[in-house]
Design an enzyme around this catalytic site. Sequence first.
Site, PDB file in Angstrom:
ATOM      1  N   ASP A 283       0.839  -1.200   0.000  1.00 20.43           N
ATOM      2  CA  ASP A 283       0.000   0.000   0.000  1.00 20.43           C
ATOM      3  C   ASP A 283       0.877   1.255   0.000  1.00 20.43           C
ATOM      4  OD1 ASP A 283      -1.973   1.869   0.205  1.00 20.43           O
ATOM      5  OD2 ASP A 283      -2.536   1.386   2.274  1.00 20.43           O
ATOM      6  N   LYS A 290       1.529   7.895   0.383  1.00 15.50           N
ATOM      7  CA  LYS A 290       1.835   7.995   1.812  1.00 15.50           C
ATOM      8  C   LYS A 290       3.115   8.787   2.021  1.00 15.50           C
ATOM      9  CE  LYS A 290      -0.429   3.755   3.401  1.00 15.50           C
ATOM     10  NZ  LYS A 290      -1.374   4.353   4.353  1.00 15.50           N
ATOM     11  N   ASP A 301       0.156  -5.055   4.508  1.00 16.08           N
ATOM     12  CA  ASP A 301      -1.247  -4.715   4.281  1.00 16.08           C
ATOM     13  C   ASP A 301      -2.052  -5.883   3.714  1.00 16.08           C
ATOM     14  OD1 ASP A 301      -3.071  -2.722   4.783  1.00 16.08           O
ATOM     15  OD2 ASP A 301      -2.840  -1.722   2.841  1.00 16.08           O
ATOM     16  N   ARG A 364     -11.111  -0.809   1.937  1.00 16.22           N
ATOM     17  CA  ARG A 364     -12.563  -0.952   1.958  1.00 16.22           C
ATOM     18  C   ARG A 364     -13.122  -1.194   0.553  1.00 16.22           C
ATOM     19  NH1 ARG A 364     -13.169   4.773   4.801  1.00 16.22           N
ATOM     20  NH2 ARG A 364     -11.127   4.047   5.494  1.00 16.22           N
TER      21      ARG A 364
END
Length: 516
Positions: A283, A290, A301, A364
């Site tokens: 990720d 990030k 992740d 999600r």
Amino acid sequence: MIPSIILTSKEQELQDLVVVITKFSKLPAGLFNAAEKKFMKEQVETLKHDVVSYNRMGYWVYLFFIREEQDSSKRLEACRKAGDKVAGFLNAQKSSRVAIFDAEGKSLEILAFAEGMALGSYQFLKYKKDKENINTLKEIEIYSKSLEESENNPFVPRPVSRVQLSAAHVPPPASHVPRPASLVPDLNILIQSVAHCRDLINEPNSYLTATVFSKEVEKMAHDSGAHVEVLNKQKIEALKMGGLLGVNQGSHEPPTFTVIEWKPADALNIKPVVLVGKGVVYDTGGMNIKPGDSMLNMKDDMSGAAAVASVVYAIARAKLPVYVVGLMPATDNRPGVQALVPGDIITMHNGMTVEVLNTDAEGRLILADALSYAKRYDPALVIDLATLTGAAVRAIGMFGAVAMHSKAPEELERLKKSGYDVYERLVEFPMWDEYGEQIKSDLADLKNLGPPEAGMITAGKFLEKFTDYPYIHLDIAGPAFIDKRSSYRGQGGTGFGVRLLFEFVRRMAEEELVSW
Ligand code: BES
Ligand code: MN
Ligand code: ZN
């Protein structure tokens, strides 16, 4: 290699030995001479440690005192930690074998101690050329009358009252015979599965792409007798999994969706328990990249997917009579010319539209597709595991996971109970409707970003929108991966969730709670 635990009835030869007792007066006669006893007693009384050691010519004797006053969950955890501590000494001394002597018939404590020893000896060495400081412990022998008796007892005692969980109680098939007690074999399987899970998490993305992850799960399925199917990008497109495909858009690697299934002929349940794991193999955050060091451990992740694969592997190897399915959507999340940009609107597997306001809230999106895919199984219960939010880490840190439920209050209570017993603890957060209001979009059905407060709850609410069955969400972002060694949890991937779910499913089987 992780050490194996062996139940033995042989007399102990001269070798490293751990004697497990509750108090000094219970020391078995004949094991120590008067001078040794005096020395050890002094050590116990002056040092007040739970482990004291004594060197005999050429080998070590450890005394481990079980603390009687604690509740059973804390007492067993103290045993695991003491096991880790003693394993540390033994590995430092390059011992390959140890015997544990159960002086007082404390089966569960002995097993927990051995479990801590084995899990604490785990190392991820695949990329290490320098073979120094390699743990040497290979065999943990247990000498225990009480365990031996329970292993020889062919049947697990059935509980008198059976709890009925939901709707219609389906009695177990008449041919069903309770499975033999197999505490030690099951513990070995479980320990190996946790080690396997840690390996998957510790593998960097330079090896573990989504495709390699799915191949690893295929191997685990073949080794355990579970059924496996890997959906490739084409199939994922045909299924219109817009969340998984959207997150994958920036990647040079295709996504995979791996389905592992354990459906034994003697399954006690008709409707399966479906486990869903977040498999973001790396990720970066995507276009919302990030910053700074916050990307550092993001190979972890996929810890949810690793735990799902590993627990189904354990359940299948232990031949638990429970029908379980594991769903693992996998991809990396990267910026790229094709990558999603904030504001993009995607259509999910269930037809709902999502405004992607932050490409770093990717978990999600891929889980939502898997949760709506889960409906085809008509599941009794769905549990997802995901390193989903930094908010979960900020809320409770590394000592437990955030749990939320929808239509599964009793199931969550039982999961919490298993959580305390294996010390993979859960903290429940609410599924209040007001949090759901916060992820409504002006342009689409949902947005993937809520306000800065309670991020772990709005994430759970987002996922709930894709479910219609009893559902438990576990946000394991805190405990899945730890930088600093923490007793038998080790360093790096911990395998959080494997022991929890194995215990939960094992109890379902043993107590015949599966009435769905
Ligand atoms: N994988 C991260 C969550 C995470 C954070 C896991 C720290 C382990 C340790 C997740 O995909 C993420 O980036 N979440 C964002 C969501 C936010 C953009 C709404 C977060 O929590 O910051
Ligand atoms: Mn993210
Ligand atoms: Zn993520």
